[in-house]
Design a protein around this motif. Structure first.
Motif, PDB file in Angstrom:
ATOM      1  N   MET A  70       0.866  -1.182   0.000  1.00 50.07           N
ATOM      2  CA  MET A  70       0.000   0.000   0.000  1.00 50.07           C
ATOM      3  C   MET A  70       0.904   1.233   0.000  1.00 50.07           C
ATOM      4  O   MET A  70       1.771   1.386   0.855  1.00 50.07           O
ATOM      5  N   ASP A  71       0.675   2.113  -0.964  1.00 51.49           N
ATOM      6  CA  ASP A  71       1.514   3.303  -1.073  1.00 51.49           C
ATOM      7  C   ASP A  71       1.069   4.397  -0.097  1.00 51.49           C
ATOM      8  O   ASP A  71       0.039   4.277   0.572  1.00 51.49           O
ATOM      9  N   SER A  72       1.839   5.453  -0.028  1.00 55.66           N
ATOM     10  CA  SER A  72       1.578   6.513   0.962  1.00 55.66           C
ATOM     11  C   SER A  72       0.255   7.235   0.717  1.00 55.66           C
ATOM     12  O   SER A  72      -0.407   7.670   1.663  1.00 55.66           O
ATOM     13  N   SER A  73      -0.168   7.368  -0.529  1.00 57.27           N
ATOM     14  CA  SER A  73      -1.458   8.034  -0.788  1.00 57.27           C
ATOM     15  C   SER A  73      -2.628   7.174  -0.306  1.00 57.27           C
ATOM     16  O   SER A  73      -3.637   7.694   0.172  1.00 57.27           O
ATOM     17  N   ALA A  74      -2.498   5.857  -0.421  1.00 55.28           N
ATOM     18  CA  ALA A  74      -3.549   4.951   0.076  1.00 55.28           C
ATOM     19  C   ALA A  74      -3.614   4.992   1.599  1.00 55.28           C
ATOM     20  O   ALA A  74      -4.703   4.989   2.182  1.00 55.28           O
ATOM     21  N   ILE A  75      -2.450   5.040   2.236  1.00 59.14           N
ATOM     22  CA  ILE A  75      -2.404   5.136   3.707  1.00 59.14           C
ATOM     23  C   ILE A  75      -3.014   6.463   4.156  1.00 59.14           C
ATOM     24  O   ILE A  75      -3.801   6.512   5.107  1.00 59.14           O
ATOM     25  N   LEU A  76      -2.662   7.522   3.453  1.00 57.26           N
ATOM     26  CA  LEU A  76      -3.206   8.847   3.788  1.00 57.26           C
ATOM     27  C   LEU A  76      -4.728   8.850   3.648  1.00 57.26           C
ATOM     28  O   LEU A  76      -5.436   9.404   4.490  1.00 57.26           O
ATOM     29  N   MET A  77      -5.245   8.198   2.600  1.00 51.88           N
ATOM     30  CA  MET A  77      -6.695   8.125   2.385  1.00 51.88           C
ATOM     31  C   MET A  77      -7.369   7.377   3.541  1.00 51.88           C
ATOM     32  O   MET A  77      -8.409   7.804   4.044  1.00 51.88           O
ATOM     33  N   VAL A  78      -6.772   6.275   3.989  1.00 53.31           N
ATOM     34  CA  VAL A  78      -7.322   5.512   5.115  1.00 53.31           C
ATOM     35  C   VAL A  78      -7.353   6.380   6.370  1.00 53.31           C
ATOM     36  O   VAL A  78      -8.355   6.416   7.092  1.00 53.31           O
ATOM     37  N   VAL A  79      -6.270   7.092   6.642  1.00 52.57           N
ATOM     38  CA  VAL A  79      -6.193   7.959   7.831  1.00 52.57           C
ATOM     39  C   VAL A  79      -7.232   9.068   7.750  1.00 52.57           C
ATOM     40  O   VAL A  79      -7.912   9.379   8.736  1.00 52.57           O
ATOM     41  N   ILE A  80      -7.380   9.660   6.583  1.00 51.04           N
ATOM     42  CA  ILE A  80      -8.363  10.746   6.414  1.00 51.04           C
ATOM     43  C   ILE A  80      -9.781  10.222   6.621  1.00 51.04           C
ATOM     44  O   ILE A  80     -10.573  10.827   7.351  1.00 51.04           O
ATOM     45  N   ILE A  81     -10.115   9.098   6.005  1.00 54.64           N
ATOM     46  CA  ILE A  81     -11.470   8.530   6.147  1.00 54.64           C
ATOM     47  C   ILE A  81     -11.734   8.154   7.600  1.00 54.64           C
ATOM     48  O   ILE A  81     -12.796   8.458   8.149  1.00 54.64           O
ATOM     49  N   PHE A  82     -10.766   7.512   8.232  1.00 53.23           N
ATOM     50  CA  PHE A  82     -10.890   7.136   9.641  1.00 53.23           C
ATOM     51  C   PHE A  82     -11.129   8.376  10.510  1.00 53.23           C
ATOM     52  O   PHE A  82     -12.054   8.413  11.321  1.00 53.23           O
ATOM     53  N   SER A  83     -10.320   9.397  10.321  1.00 50.07           N
ATOM     54  CA  SER A  83     -10.418  10.624  11.129  1.00 50.07           C
ATOM     55  C   SER A  83     -11.734  11.357  10.902  1.00 50.07           C
ATOM     56  O   SER A  83     -12.377  11.813  11.850  1.00 50.07           O
ATOM     57  N   ILE A  84     -12.126  11.471   9.637  1.00 53.18           N
ATOM     58  CA  ILE A  84     -13.388  12.152   9.320  1.00 53.18           C
ATOM     59  C   ILE A  84     -14.552  11.426   9.979  1.00 53.18           C
ATOM     60  O   ILE A  84     -15.452  12.053  10.533  1.00 53.18           O
ATOM     61  N   ASN A  85     -14.536  10.105   9.936  1.00 55.16           N
ATOM     62  CA  ASN A  85     -15.658   9.361  10.514  1.00 55.16           C
ATOM     63  C   ASN A  85     -15.678   9.460  12.029  1.00 55.16           C
ATOM     64  O   ASN A  85     -16.750   9.489  12.628  1.00 55.16           O
ATOM     65  N   ILE A  86     -14.521   9.503  12.656  1.00 50.52           N
ATOM     66  CA  ILE A  86     -14.491   9.713  14.106  1.00 50.52           C
ATOM     67  C   ILE A  86     -15.156  11.043  14.445  1.00 50.52           C
ATOM     68  O   ILE A  86     -16.018  11.110  15.329  1.00 50.52           O
ATOM     69  N   VAL A  87     -14.779  12.084  13.744  1.00 52.78           N
ATOM     70  CA  VAL A  87     -15.348  13.413  14.009  1.00 52.78           C
ATOM     71  C   VAL A  87     -16.846  13.413  13.716  1.00 52.78           C
ATOM     72  O   VAL A  87     -17.647  13.898  14.523  1.00 52.78           O
ATOM     73  N   TYR A  88     -17.241  12.848  12.579  1.00 53.23           N
ATOM     74  CA  TYR A  88     -18.652  12.817  12.205  1.00 53.23           C
ATOM     75  C   TYR A  88     -19.495  12.087  13.257  1.00 53.23           C
ATOM     76  O   TYR A  88     -20.514  12.600  13.720  1.00 53.23           O
ATOM     77  N   VAL A  89     -19.079  10.892  13.634  1.00 54.92           N
ATOM     78  CA  VAL A  89     -19.897  10.095  14.547  1.00 54.92           C
ATOM     79  C   VAL A  89     -19.866  10.672  15.956  1.00 54.92           C
ATOM     80  O   VAL A  89     -20.852  10.591  16.689  1.00 54.92           O
ATOM     81  N   THR A  90     -18.757  11.298  16.332  1.00 57.80           N
ATOM     82  CA  THR A  90     -18.715  11.984  17.621  1.00 57.80           C
ATOM     83  C   THR A  90     -19.758  13.102  17.635  1.00 57.80           C
ATOM     84  O   THR A  90     -20.540  13.223  18.585  1.00 57.80           O
ATOM     85  N   PHE A  91     -19.811  13.891  16.585  1.00 57.84           N
ATOM     86  CA  PHE A  91     -20.825  14.949  16.479  1.00 57.84           C
ATOM     87  C   PHE A  91     -22.221  14.345  16.450  1.00 57.84           C
ATOM     88  O   PHE A  91     -23.141  14.858  17.090  1.00 57.84           O
ATOM     89  N   PHE A  92     -22.397  13.264  15.696  1.00 55.58           N
ATOM     90  CA  PHE A  92     -23.691  12.595  15.605  1.00 55.58           C
ATOM     91  C   PHE A  92     -24.165  12.134  16.992  1.00 55.58           C
ATOM     92  O   PHE A  92     -25.307  12.361  17.382  1.00 55.58           O
TER      93      PHE A  92
END
Length: 180
Positions: free
Chosen positions: A1-23
């Motif tokens: 897995m290249d660095s852009s794929a890892i970055l995408m996973v981290v971004i999706i993970f982080s966004i969902n944490i923030v979203y569901v925390t707000f939810f």
């Protein structure tokens, strides 16, 4: 897995944490009657949700993005509930039953600022002192510890007080004089 794929996973993970925390916070605030704060949170929440879901839908062929989304969702629920526990909104009603008839529990608790209604009750093994205690949720654990300190065998049940009307204690809360 290249660095852009890892970055995408981290971004999706982080966004969902923030979203569901707000939810989670929005749902709890709605249930507790803070509808205007909940409405403001929901506006931010929906923007975060659309961005996060868009990233996942644009990259559905990458299983790690779906996993990051799911794990972020679960983590967000945990974080949201932990934040709400720290906020400790609302009031609780504690029913406590003591066998210590000689100990003046109601007066001790009233002096400490708690709203207490008491009466004599009959249990399986004799007379009991029944207490109904109203307190803000932020003092819940403090109250439990105090009750157990006063009577290690005390029986305690608590529940959330949804509606409070009347009584001297409500006036004290509104004037900001509670526990000072």
């Amino acid at each position: 897995m290249d660095s852009s794929a890892i970055l995408m996973v981290v971004i999706i993970f982080s966004i969902n944490i923030v979203y569901v925390t707000f939810f989670t916070l929005r749902m709890i605030l709605t249930l507790k009657g803070y509808r205007y704060v909940a409405a403001l949170i929901s506006m931010v929440e929906v923007i975060i949700y659309i961005v996060g879901l868009g990233l996942v839908l644009d990259n559905l062929n990458e299983i790690q993005n779906l996993v990051a989304y799911a794990v972020g969702y679960g983590t967000g629920v945990i974080i949201g509930t932990k934040i709400e526990e720290k906020m400790a909104l609302g009031y609780i009603m504690v029913n406590a039953i003591s066998t210590e008839m000689d100990l003046n529990l109601p007066e001790i608790l009233r002096v400490e600022g708690y709203g207490v209604t008491d009466w004599q009750a009959n249990g399986r093994e004799g007379n009991r002192q029944a207490l109904q205690i109203l307190t803000p949720r932020r003092y819940e654990l403090k109250l439990y510890l105090r009750l157990k300190e006063l009577d290690p065998k005390i029986f305690i049940i608590s529940y959330e007080a949804k509606t409070i009307h009347g009584g001297f204690w409500v006036k004290s809360v509104k004037k900001g004089k509670l526990f000072k």
